[in-house]
Write a protein that holds these residues in place. Structure first.
Motif, mmCIF file in Angstrom:
data_model
loop_
_atom_site.group_PDB
_atom_site.id
_atom_site.type_symbol
_atom_site.label_atom_id
_atom_site.label_comp_id
_atom_site.label_asym_id
_atom_site.label_seq_id
_atom_site.Cartn_x
_atom_site.Cartn_y
_atom_site.Cartn_z
ATOM 1 N N ASN A 239 0.812 -1.225 0.000
ATOM 2 C CA ASN A 239 0.000 0.000 0.000
ATOM 3 C C ASN A 239 0.844 1.274 0.000
ATOM 4 N N TYR A 240 1.938 1.233 -0.764
ATOM 5 C CA TYR A 240 2.761 2.426 -0.952
ATOM 6 C C TYR A 240 2.596 2.929 -2.382
ATOM 7 N N LYS A 241 2.897 4.201 -2.569
ATOM 8 C CA LYS A 241 2.903 4.810 -3.893
ATOM 9 C C LYS A 241 4.335 5.169 -4.260
ATOM 10 N N LYS A 242 4.550 5.372 -5.549
ATOM 11 C CA LYS A 242 5.905 5.705 -5.997
ATOM 12 C C LYS A 242 6.409 6.992 -5.345
ATOM 13 N N GLU A 243 5.510 7.901 -5.018
ATOM 14 C CA GLU A 243 5.902 9.152 -4.376
ATOM 15 C C GLU A 243 6.460 8.925 -2.968
ATOM 16 N N ASP A 244 6.140 7.777 -2.374
ATOM 17 C CA ASP A 244 6.620 7.473 -1.023
ATOM 18 C C ASP A 244 8.085 7.051 -1.009
ATOM 19 N N LEU A 245 8.599 6.648 -2.164
ATOM 20 C CA LEU A 245 9.962 6.138 -2.228
ATOM 21 C C LEU A 245 10.990 7.230 -1.959
ATOM 22 N N SER A 246 11.959 6.895 -1.118
ATOM 23 C CA SER A 246 13.112 7.778 -0.936
ATOM 24 C C SER A 246 14.122 7.541 -2.046
ATOM 25 N N TRP A 247 14.302 6.252 -2.388
ATOM 26 C CA TRP A 247 15.285 5.871 -3.393
ATOM 27 C C TRP A 247 14.815 4.653 -4.180
ATOM 28 N N PHE A 248 15.281 4.564 -5.415
ATOM 29 C CA PHE A 248 15.028 3.430 -6.294
ATOM 30 C C PHE A 248 16.389 2.851 -6.672
ATOM 31 N N ALA A 249 16.625 1.574 -6.343
ATOM 32 C CA ALA A 249 17.914 0.932 -6.617
ATOM 33 C C ALA A 249 17.707 -0.230 -7.586
ATOM 34 N N PRO A 250 17.682 0.065 -8.889
ATOM 35 C CA PRO A 250 17.544 -1.005 -9.875
ATOM 36 C C PRO A 250 18.902 -1.629 -10.190
ATOM 37 N N HIS A 251 18.880 -2.765 -10.850
ATOM 38 C CA HIS A 251 20.110 -3.320 -11.395
ATOM 39 C C HIS A 251 20.729 -2.302 -12.348
ATOM 40 N N SER A 252 22.000 -1.975 -12.133
ATOM 41 C CA SER A 252 22.686 -0.959 -12.948
ATOM 42 C C SER A 252 23.204 -1.587 -14.237
ATOM 43 N N ALA A 253 22.321 -1.756 -15.187
ATOM 44 C CA ALA A 253 22.703 -2.358 -16.458
ATOM 45 C C ALA A 253 23.112 -1.297 -17.469
ATOM 46 N N ASN A 254 22.323 -0.232 -17.541
ATOM 47 C CA ASN A 254 22.494 0.766 -18.585
ATOM 48 C C ASN A 254 21.749 2.023 -18.130
ATOM 49 N N ALA A 255 22.423 3.156 -18.113
ATOM 50 C CA ALA A 255 21.806 4.386 -17.612
ATOM 51 C C ALA A 255 20.600 4.796 -18.441
ATOM 52 N N ARG A 256 20.666 4.615 -19.763
ATOM 53 C CA ARG A 256 19.536 4.997 -20.617
ATOM 54 C C ARG A 256 18.317 4.112 -20.314
ATOM 55 N N MET A 257 18.570 2.843 -20.050
ATOM 56 C CA MET A 257 17.491 1.918 -19.692
ATOM 57 C C MET A 257 16.838 2.343 -18.381
ATOM 58 N N ILE A 258 17.649 2.677 -17.386
ATOM 59 C CA ILE A 258 17.116 3.065 -16.086
ATOM 60 C C ILE A 258 16.333 4.368 -16.186
ATOM 61 N N GLU A 259 16.809 5.302 -17.001
ATOM 62 C CA GLU A 259 16.076 6.549 -17.214
ATOM 63 C C GLU A 259 14.700 6.281 -17.811
ATOM 64 N N SER A 260 14.642 5.371 -18.794
ATOM 65 C CA SER A 260 13.357 5.022 -19.406
ATOM 66 C C SER A 260 12.426 4.343 -18.413
ATOM 67 N N ILE A 261 12.985 3.472 -17.567
ATOM 68 C CA ILE A 261 12.179 2.796 -16.545
ATOM 69 C C ILE A 261 11.622 3.824 -15.558
ATOM 70 N N CYS A 262 12.458 4.756 -15.137
ATOM 71 C CA CYS A 262 12.000 5.809 -14.219
ATOM 72 C C CYS A 262 10.880 6.627 -14.857
ATOM 73 N N ASP A 263 11.065 7.021 -16.111
ATOM 74 C CA ASP A 263 10.070 7.850 -16.792
ATOM 75 C C ASP A 263 8.740 7.113 -16.919
ATOM 76 N N ARG A 264 8.799 5.834 -17.264
ATOM 77 C CA ARG A 264 7.569 5.044 -17.426
ATOM 78 C C ARG A 264 6.907 4.741 -16.087
ATOM 79 N N SER A 265 7.709 4.717 -15.030
ATOM 80 C CA SER A 265 7.177 4.398 -13.703
ATOM 81 C C SER A 265 6.729 5.632 -12.940
ATOM 82 N N GLY A 266 7.097 6.797 -13.425
ATOM 83 C CA GLY A 266 6.780 8.027 -12.708
ATOM 84 C C GLY A 266 7.669 8.265 -11.507
ATOM 85 N N ILE A 267 8.887 7.673 -11.536
ATOM 86 C CA ILE A 267 9.863 7.877 -10.469
ATOM 87 C C ILE A 267 10.872 8.917 -10.940
#
Length: 326
Positions: A239-267
């Motif tokens: 029962n959390y929302k993305k706005e509640d997150l302090s930090w997002f720690a994804p697998h660091s595969a590719n910065a462009r990929m992570i940017e796209s994931i953040c944009d699509r997730s609203g993070i």
């Protein structure tokens, strides 16, 4: 009495040798600008010829001990996440257990590729909350340079070596773990693999036996399409929302990929913790290295809400929503 699992310490280790983008200009047709624009990577660490995954795993635990002055003599389980073990058997975890002299510790390796560390944390949480164990070392470590084809421009620029370790302990009154998930799209495993034998698998002939083979576009498409759904599902469980997150720690595969994931997730992009700029893609070690860097940069505070999402070969994934308890 409740059995709760709490993260109490962390450590890291990377080899001394640095391989920067200019070094790749000498061996394959590429450039520093091309690599940075497409991946965000500037350099990566490379293990010595006689330095193996058990060695860097052990050194990550020593760093954990030194940072927090913790007693690990009563550790009763070691979980080592890796796809680059020293040998098929004994396990890397068994070597670490021997190096540390932990006579009463169980030891096992898990291979979920880049999702390995988050799988390891979830397993440690389960072992402790079930009452089976009380103190678990979770290590993510890779010596990917040993299985990288340095004539393959598409993969050799990506990978590096490194290790990170967390100590997870029994607690009666505080837990780090809030929600988790795991899964795999095994039918897409042909997009990222490493085989010792040249066999027919996934309906096609395997290439470059022994080396990492990756369909970068296939992995990118899967990650950008699926990781946002994994993020949403994990947050919804608690029962959390993305706005509640302090930090997002994804697998660091590719910065462009992570940017796209953040944009699509609203993070917000600046909430993403990454380790790839200086270490490259270290598979199961990227997330603990990202956390370790964030602590060194004084970003993390006690009670911060952090969502870790590992994803990669399998194609497997695992998420862990935690409250930072250190």
């Amino acid at each position: 009495m409740n059995s709760l699992a709490k993260i109490t310490a962390h450590g890291s280790y990377v080899p001394e040798k640095i391989m920067n983008n200019q070094d790749f200009e000498k061996i394959v047709e590429t450039s520093d600008e091309w690599i940075q624009q497409r991946t965000g990577i500037e350099e990566r660490r490379i293990a010595n010829e006689d330095e193996y995954t058990s060695d860097i795993s052990y050194k990550a635990v020593l760093d954990l001990q030194e940072k927090y002055q913790v007693d690990i003599s009563d550790v009763d389980m070691i979980i080592n996440a890796t796809l680059t073990p020293d040998y098929k058997t004994p396990s890397v975890a068994s070597y670490v257990q021997a190096k540390l002299g932990l006579k009463n510790a169980g030891a096992l390796d898990i291979n979920a590729a880049c999702a390995g560390f988050t799988y390891g944390l979830n397993i440690a949480n389960g072992l402790i909350t079930s009452g089976q164990n009380k103190k678990v070392l979770v290590i993510g470590a890779e010596t990917l340079s040993k299985i990288t084809d340095y004539t393959d421009r598409g993969t050799c620029i990506l990978f590096g070596d490194g290790a990170g370790a967390f100590l997870v302990e029994y607690s009666e009154d505080e837990t780090s773990f809030i929600a988790s998930s795991a899964g795999s799209d095994g039918d897409k495993g042909h997009n990222l693999y490493s085989s010792e034998l040249s066999e027919t698998m996934f309906g096609e002939d395997l290439e470059n036996p022994g080396y990492i083979v990756q369909n970068g576009r296939g992995v990118y498409k899967w990650a950008v399409g699926n990781v946002p759904k994994i993020i949403e599902a994990t947050l919804n469980k608690a029962n959390y929302k993305k706005e509640d997150l302090s930090w997002f720690a994804p697998h660091s595969a590719n910065a462009r990929m992570i940017e796209s994931i953040c944009d699509r997730s609203g993070i917000e992009r600046d909430k993403a913790l990454m380790s790839l700029k200086y270490y490259g893609n270290t598979s199961s070690a990227t997330i603990p290295l990202s956390i370790d860097l964030a602590v060194k940069e004084q970003k993390l505070k006690k009670d911060d809400l952090i969502l870790m999402v590992g994803f990669g070969g399998g194609l497997a994934y695992a998420s862990t929503l935690i409250r930072w308890t250190i």
